[in-house]
Motif scaffolding. Structure first.
Motif, short mmCIF file in Angstrom:
data_model
loop_
_atom_site.label_atom_id
_atom_site.label_comp_id
_atom_site.label_asym_id
_atom_site.label_seq_id
_atom_site.Cartn_x
_atom_site.Cartn_y
_atom_site.Cartn_z
N UNK A 268 2.02 13.26 58.95
CA UNK A 268 1.17 12.20 58.40
C UNK A 268 -0.30 12.61 58.35
N UNK B 32 9.96 13.82 62.96
CA UNK B 32 11.29 14.12 62.43
C UNK B 32 11.65 13.18 61.30
N UNK B 33 12.41 13.72 60.35
CA UNK B 33 12.98 12.92 59.29
C UNK B 33 14.45 12.66 59.56
N UNK C 217 21.29 14.15 47.22
CA UNK C 217 19.93 13.71 46.95
C UNK C 217 18.91 14.47 47.79
N UNK C 218 17.73 13.91 47.89
CA UNK C 218 16.65 14.49 48.70
C UNK C 218 16.73 13.93 50.11
N UNK D 8 -0.94 13.90 53.88
CA UNK D 8 0.43 13.98 54.37
C UNK D 8 1.21 15.07 53.64
N UNK E 226 12.29 21.71 49.32
CA UNK E 226 11.08 21.30 48.63
C UNK E 226 10.03 20.85 49.63
N UNK F 221 8.10 15.59 58.49
CA UNK F 221 6.89 15.30 57.76
C UNK F 221 5.69 15.28 58.71
N UNK G 132 14.92 14.06 53.92
CA UNK G 132 13.70 14.44 54.62
C UNK G 132 14.02 15.18 55.90
N UNK H 248 5.36 17.07 53.55
CA UNK H 248 6.77 16.77 53.81
C UNK H 248 7.63 17.99 53.47
N UNK I 62 11.69 18.58 52.40
CA UNK I 62 12.97 18.01 52.02
C UNK I 62 13.96 19.14 51.74
N UNK J 113 17.55 19.58 49.30
CA UNK J 113 18.30 18.93 48.23
C UNK J 113 19.61 19.65 48.06
#
Lengths: 116, 113
Positions: free
Chosen positions: A50, A57-58, A42-43, A31, A90, A48, A45, A33, A35, A37
């Motif tokens: 799998x 979609x995040x 925060x982080x 997997x 990230x 991603x 998503x 991802x 992100x 920030x």
């Protein structure tokens, strides 16, 4: 032991320009991802994958597209950059593939993107 | 919706002092992970706690998973400047393939020499 490699490390774009952020992992992880920030947020998503051949979609996918090119590589594309996309991006990877999720993530060192 | 809330948001202490960071949720998690992120770098996994009530030690860092698996804490004994960073907790998102994690907002720790 490269782990997760992200390129570029820094980028300045003008509003409306496009670019692709590259990410590659050498740990045979299933997997991957992306992100972003932001200060105080925060982080979050973006997208991603799998497994090779699948993407989902995040929380904040609008304005982005992704490609899982093969098991190693997962790229993030900004088609028409906006100042709101100024952030640190990230990429991460993990062994996990299914619904049981106790595996840790390995993160890259980030891409600092400024859209002016 | 599974949410992880971390407290405090910011902590500034002198070298040698102890500190505790909390990670709380109203949801049960099968496990929780702790990461540390240093300025200019990505987060790095410190530990995963899996069993309710579990305590794990990593040198001066002690991690505890609550009995009900809804909360976790990180205690640092005799903090050093090298402990400065952003501490993040994360837990698996239920019914989501791909080992998807939910992250807390983080606690920023500053240890002054």
């Amino acid at each position: 032991n490269a782990g997760v490699t992200q390129t570029p490390k820094f980028q300045v774009l003008k509003t409306g320009q496009s670019m692709t952020l590259q990410c590659a992992q050498d740990m045979n992880h299933n997997s991957m991802y992306w992100y972003r920030q932001d200060p105080g947020m925060g982080l979050r998503l973006i997208y991603y994958s799998a497994s090779e051949g699948t993407t989902d979609k995040g929380e904040v996918p609008n304005g982005y597209n992704v490609s899982r090119l093969n098991k190693r590589e997962f790229s993030l594309r900004l088609e028409s950059a906006a100042p709101s996309q100024t952030s640190v991006y990230f990429c991460a990877s993990s062994r996990g593939k299914g619904y049981v999720a106790n595996y840790g993530y390995t993160f890259g060192s980030g891409t600092r993107l400024t859209v002016v | 919706t599974q949410l992880l809330e971390q407290s405090p948001q910011f902590l500034s202490i002198q070298e040698g002092e102890n500190l505790t960071v909390y990670c709380n949720s109203s949801s049960v998690f099968s496990s929780l992970q702790w990461y540390r992120q240093e300025p200019g770098e990505g987060p790095v996994l410190l530990v995963t706690v899996v069993t309710g009530g579990e305590v794990k030690k990593l040198k001066r860092l002690t991690f505890q998973f609550g009995d009900a698996r809804k909360d976790s804490s990180l205690h640092i004994t005799a903090a050093q400047p090298g402990d400065t960073g952003l501490y993040l907790c994360a837990g698996p998102t239920i019914k989501a393939a791909g080992n998807k994690l939910t992250f807390g907002g983080g606690t920023r720790v500053l240890v002054k020499p």
